[in-house]
Design an enzyme around this catalytic site. Structure first.
Site, PDB file in Angstrom:
ATOM      1  N   GLU A 258      -6.586  -8.105  -0.931  1.00 63.34           N
ATOM      2  CA  GLU A 258      -7.037  -8.208   0.454  1.00 63.34           C
ATOM      3  C   GLU A 258      -8.518  -7.881   0.531  1.00 63.34           C
ATOM      4  O   GLU A 258      -9.020  -7.027  -0.206  1.00 63.34           O
ATOM      5  CB  GLU A 258      -6.322  -7.193   1.353  1.00 63.34           C
ATOM      6  CG  GLU A 258      -4.854  -7.390   1.539  1.00 63.34           C
ATOM      7  CD  GLU A 258      -4.249  -6.276   2.409  1.00 63.34           C
ATOM      8  OE1 GLU A 258      -4.988  -5.655   3.197  1.00 63.34           O
ATOM      9  OE2 GLU A 258      -3.048  -6.025   2.277  1.00 63.34           O
TER      10      GLU A 258
ATOM     11  N   CYS B  17      14.187  14.947  -0.808  1.00 72.03           N
ATOM     12  CA  CYS B  17      12.953  15.018  -1.608  1.00 72.03           C
ATOM     13  C   CYS B  17      12.763  16.421  -2.174  1.00 72.03           C
ATOM     14  O   CYS B  17      12.324  16.593  -3.311  1.00 72.03           O
ATOM     15  CB  CYS B  17      11.740  14.612  -0.767  1.00 72.03           C
ATOM     16  SG  CYS B  17      11.679  12.827  -0.461  1.00 72.03           S
TER      17      CYS B  17
ATOM     18  N   CYS C 298       7.080  12.692   1.560  1.00 72.14           N
ATOM     19  CA  CYS C 298       8.192  13.051   2.447  1.00 72.14           C
ATOM     20  C   CYS C 298       8.709  14.424   2.023  1.00 72.14           C
ATOM     21  O   CYS C 298       8.749  14.730   0.836  1.00 72.14           O
ATOM     22  CB  CYS C 298       9.290  11.996   2.308  1.00 72.14           C
ATOM     23  SG  CYS C 298      10.836  12.413   3.123  1.00 72.14           S
TER      24      CYS C 298
ATOM     25  N   TRP D  92     -10.362  -0.875  11.914  1.00 76.07           N
ATOM     26  CA  TRP D  92      -9.917   0.522  11.828  1.00 76.07           C
ATOM     27  C   TRP D  92     -11.029   1.497  11.429  1.00 76.07           C
ATOM     28  O   TRP D  92     -10.766   2.673  11.233  1.00 76.07           O
ATOM     29  CB  TRP D  92      -8.742   0.629  10.857  1.00 76.07           C
ATOM     30  CG  TRP D  92      -8.915  -0.131   9.564  1.00 76.07           C
ATOM     31  CD1 TRP D  92      -8.478  -1.401   9.309  1.00 76.07           C
ATOM     32  CD2 TRP D  92      -9.580   0.304   8.370  1.00 76.07           C
ATOM     33  NE1 TRP D  92      -8.819  -1.783   8.031  1.00 76.07           N
ATOM     34  CE2 TRP D  92      -9.496  -0.755   7.435  1.00 76.07           C
ATOM     35  CE3 TRP D  92     -10.236   1.475   8.001  1.00 76.07           C
ATOM     36  CZ2 TRP D  92     -10.041  -0.676   6.144  1.00 76.07           C
ATOM     37  CZ3 TRP D  92     -10.786   1.553   6.720  1.00 76.07           C
ATOM     38  CH2 TRP D  92     -10.676   0.488   5.812  1.00 76.07           C
TER      39      TRP D  92
ATOM     40  N   GLU E 246       0.813  -1.227   0.000  1.00 78.17           N
ATOM     41  CA  GLU E 246       0.000   0.000   0.000  1.00 78.17           C
ATOM     42  C   GLU E 246       0.848   1.280   0.000  1.00 78.17           C
ATOM     43  O   GLU E 246       0.821   2.065   0.958  1.00 78.17           O
ATOM     44  CB  GLU E 246      -0.968  -0.016   1.182  1.00 78.17           C
ATOM     45  CG  GLU E 246      -1.998  -1.114   1.066  1.00 78.17           C
ATOM     46  CD  GLU E 246      -3.140  -1.009   2.079  1.00 78.17           C
ATOM     47  OE1 GLU E 246      -2.973  -0.373   3.128  1.00 78.17           O
ATOM     48  OE2 GLU E 246      -4.219  -1.572   1.801  1.00 78.17           O
TER      49      GLU E 246
HETATM   50  C1  GLA Z   1      -4.390  -2.892   4.714  1.00 76.46           C
HETATM   51  C2  GLA Z   1      -2.988  -3.449   4.866  1.00 76.46           C
HETATM   52  C3  GLA Z   1      -2.940  -4.686   5.688  1.00 76.46           C
HETATM   53  C4  GLA Z   1      -3.829  -4.591   6.908  1.00 76.46           C
HETATM   54  C5  GLA Z   1      -5.230  -4.278   6.441  1.00 76.46           C
HETATM   55  C6  GLA Z   1      -6.228  -4.221   7.573  1.00 76.46           C
HETATM   56  O1  GLA Z   1      -5.065  -3.385   3.659  1.00 76.46           O
HETATM   57  O2  GLA Z   1      -2.388  -3.689   3.623  1.00 76.46           O
HETATM   58  O3  GLA Z   1      -1.595  -4.901   6.092  1.00 76.46           O
HETATM   59  O4  GLA Z   1      -3.359  -3.601   7.757  1.00 76.46           O
HETATM   60  O5  GLA Z   1      -5.221  -3.026   5.833  1.00 76.46           O
HETATM   61  O6  GLA Z   1      -7.533  -3.998   7.092  1.00 76.46           O
END
Ligand code: GLA
Ligand code: GLA
Length: 677
Positions: free
Chosen positions: A313, A167, A162, A321, A157
């Site tokens: 994912e 930079c 920075c 979160w 991700e």
């Molecule tokens: C992101 C991250 C993961 C994890 C998920 C949790 O997608 O890439 O490492 O932290 O969030 O939802």
């Protein structure tokens, strides 16, 4: 003739797996054997490993220890599984930050971060590039041709920026190159005479920020472009040893939902396949709306490389979160997995395989919970998804052939957000793009999400909502598309500024777009939230909100007129024949209705076929994939109501039951997958 293009050529099957962090269990490796048995039981065939393993793989500078990775990859392999192998740059070991502080980011206030968190490296630091390059080379040498490894997961991700001295200097060099080392060229492009902001030298330029100059729109835009450029450069540097030593495997980066900081259209050419992490807030309101917004991003990631992408994912249950972390209701777990496949994913993958025992993600959903068994609702739904993926494996690698597309542009979003004017409480660009996409989603029509610079020639209909920023290349691309016979749909604010955020002169929309659309836009009435206006088209009247642009037809045919206000009787929507094509303009923002009515006709006239032959009930949609011989149709129900009967386009094979059917009944959060011969 369309042919399959699997995301992972070396393993032409759906991947079903998860982020797996076996290094968290090195003190009790009996867990690994339990995991292997549970993976088989869950119908999982792949694990993404090594994402945050750097501290284990290189515990001291230059001292590598691949023993845990050797062992786990062998275990997964001997159990018949595949591996997506990550490079570990998403989180660095402590020794690296302590010895080389330049790898840590500097914020707006000029303060360098301490060692903490993740996803926070300086993307310019030569030391970080060198250390990442070294470990990536070791990984590629060791596993780049391992039969279990099917793809590379580069870092994790990418995000953020920075402001360290390295930079800042790289930014100035980026500008020197862009403006031919001519500061006057930059001064003109950024309109720095305004408020006496003229630069005498490139050395005076700093990144815009909370405490530095942030009112020059050209500077702000170029900074965002630089951040994308520098991130891409870092990705390419990460990939260099991998491409050299492991040339057969595709590389991907995992991207995100409603992601703002980086222009993913620019990053696309650095990678071989797109992948993303999808965490919709299911059940917070109408699931149909949530599904459609999620679909927009699935469509974008499919369109990014024009081939199957990977769902890298998703949570099998809940995240940890959001403001409120609610599990997916029974049914939504499998349906949301199938949604990704319906839109072109060659995988369903989860974060995470096994819940960590400690730290911030210990309460995040996982396939295996702290009970450590397969005897849970969540585990059983994963098992079911895996079973279905096996049943529909012939769909893996098939493509989506959308005839409609929506233009979505990060640079336009940044420029609109910077624009002081219109409504300063938010221009609603993202939501407006969603609104046009909704029309296609509700009709069960496949729709790509593309950059304004994409090749438009394959589309019968292209919608470009709020395309405020149009550079010469974009204007030319749109013009050529219409001239050659395409149907282009533009809206208020089209073609207002050029690529450095200077307004086009000579009337809007800028340049040749005036002739293409046959209109001249004179001013915009921004409505207060409590105000509404109306537009009439034939015998129908539509409610308007937020923006009514006052335009003149200069050759265009008027389709709808304002019904009230001081511009009553003036055009609210127009169409113009240009070359062999048609350019339609919607001058106002409608609250459902006008865009639906206009698109209804344009879709028909352009010969775009919905995937199903009937109007779909609320919450139901349909998407398709094809290998050129068979067409596969996914029918999805995002409502919590049973849908009695939805007609299919003729007799089709139900891939889940093997029966021939002509219609489908859908339970709440139900779906069907059908093959047309
Ligand atoms: C992101 C991250 C993961 C994890 C998920 C949790 O997608 O890439 O490492 O932290 O969030 O939802
Ligand atoms: C103030 C300032 C002007 C201009 C206007 C805009 O009056 O003095 O320079 O910024 O606002 O409304």
């Amino acid at each position: 003739m369309v042919q399959k293009r699997h995301a992972c050529q070396s393993y032409p099957h759906f991947l079903h797996g998860a982020d797996y962090n076996p290094e968290q269990w090195l003190h009790d490796k009996s867990i690994w054997d339990v995991d292997m048995a549970l993976m088989q039981q869950a119908n999982c065939n792949e694990m993404s490993v090594g994402i945050f393993s750097w501290a284990k793989l290189e515990p001291r500078e230059g001292e590598y220890d691949f023993s845990f990775l050797d062992e786990i990859i062998e275990k997964i392999h001997s159990n018949g599984g595949k591996v997506i192998l990550a490079t570990p740059s998403g989180a660095r070991p402590r020794w690296l930050a302590e010895k080389y502080p330049e790898v840590l980011r500097v914020g707006h206030d000029g303060v360098r971060e301490h060692f903490r968190g993740r996803h926070n490296h300086c993307y310019t630091s030569p030391v970080y590039r060198e250390k990442v390059g070294a470990i990536n080379r070791k990984l590629a040498e060791r596993y780049g041709n391992h039969p279990a490894v099917v793809a590379w997961h580069i870092s994790n991700e990418y995000s953020g920026e920075c402001r360290c001295p390295l930079c800042q200097e790289a930014f100035r060099n980026f500008l020197r190159e862009k403006y031919d080392n001519d500061i006057q060229k930059l001064n003109l492009a950024w309109w720095t005479t305004f408020w006496s902001k003229t630069f005498d030298s490139f050395d005076q330029i700093e990144a815009p920020g909370k405490h530095t100059e942030n009112g020059l729109h050209g500077l702000n835009l170029d900074w965002r472009r630089f951040v994308t450029h520098q991130t891409k450069d870092f990705i390419l540097a990460e990939c260099a040893p991998i491409r050299e030593l492991s040339p057969k495997l595709p590389v991907t980066i995992n991207m995100m939902f409603e992601f703002y900081d980086l222009n993913y259209h620019q990053l696309a050419d650095a990678i071989d396949i797109a992948s993303w992490d999808s965490y919709p807030e299911w059940h917070n309101g109408d699931d149909a709306v949530i599904a459609q917004k999620t679909a927009f991003w699935h469509d974008l990631y499919r369109s990014l490389k024009k081939r199957p992408f990977l769902l890298m994912e998703s949570t099998p249950s809940l995240v940890n979160w959001k403001s409120y972390n609610k599990p997916k209701k029974p049914g939504m777990d499998v349906l949301s997995a199938m949604q990704a496949v319906a839109h072109g994913s060659d995988s369903v993958q989860y974060f995470q395989w096994r819940k960590s025992r400690g730290s911030s993600e210990k309460l995040h959903g996982a396939v295996v919970g702290h009970d450590g068994t397969g005897d849970t609702r969540v585990f059983r739904s994963v098992q079911k998804t895996g079973q279905i993926l096996k049943q529909i494996d012939e769909i893996c690698g098939t493509l989506t052939q959308a005839k409609a597309a929506i233009v979505f542009d990060w640079e336009n979003m940044w420029a609109l957000d910077d624009a002081q004017g219109y409504a300063n409480v938010g221009k609603q660009y993202m939501n407006t793009c969603y609104e046009y996409h909704r029309v296609f989603w509700e009709k069960g029509i496949d729709c790509d999400i593309i950059s304004p610079k994409a090749d438009l020639s394959g589309y019968a209909l292209v919608v470009a909502p709020m395309l405020y920023m149009t550079d010469e290349e974009t204007i030319e691309n749109l013009k050529q598309y219409v001239a050659a016979g395409g149907t282009l749909y533009g809206t208020y604010m089209l073609g207002t500024v050029n690529e450095t955020d200077l307004c086009w002169l000579g009337g809007m929309p800028g340049g040749a777009l005036k002739e293409v659309f046959g209109i001249l836009a004179e001013e915009i009435d921004t409505l207060y939230p409590h105000e509404q206006q109306h537009a009439g088209m034939g015998d129908r009247e539509f409610t308007l909100v937020d923006y009514c642009e006052v335009i003149h037809a200069k050759g265009a045919r008027v389709l709808a007129e304002y019904a009230d206000g001081w511009y009553a009787g003036m055009p609210a929507a127009t169409e113009n024949r240009y070359g062999k094509g048609l350019a339609v303009y919607q001058a106002c923002r409608d609250r459902e209705g006008l865009k639906d009515a206009l698109l209804d006709r344009l879709i028909r006239d352009a010969g775009i076929q919905p995937n199903l032959p009937c109007a779909l009930p609320h919450g139901v949609t349909a998407h398709s994939r094809t290998d050129g011989v068979h067409t596969y149709i996914f029918v999805e129900n995002y409502s919590d109501q049973t849908v009695e009967e939805v007609a299919l386009p003729g007799s089709m094979t139900d891939l889940l039951t093997g029966e021939n059917v002509t219609s489908v009944q859908l339970p709440p959060y139900g779906f069907g997958i059908f093959r047309k011969e």
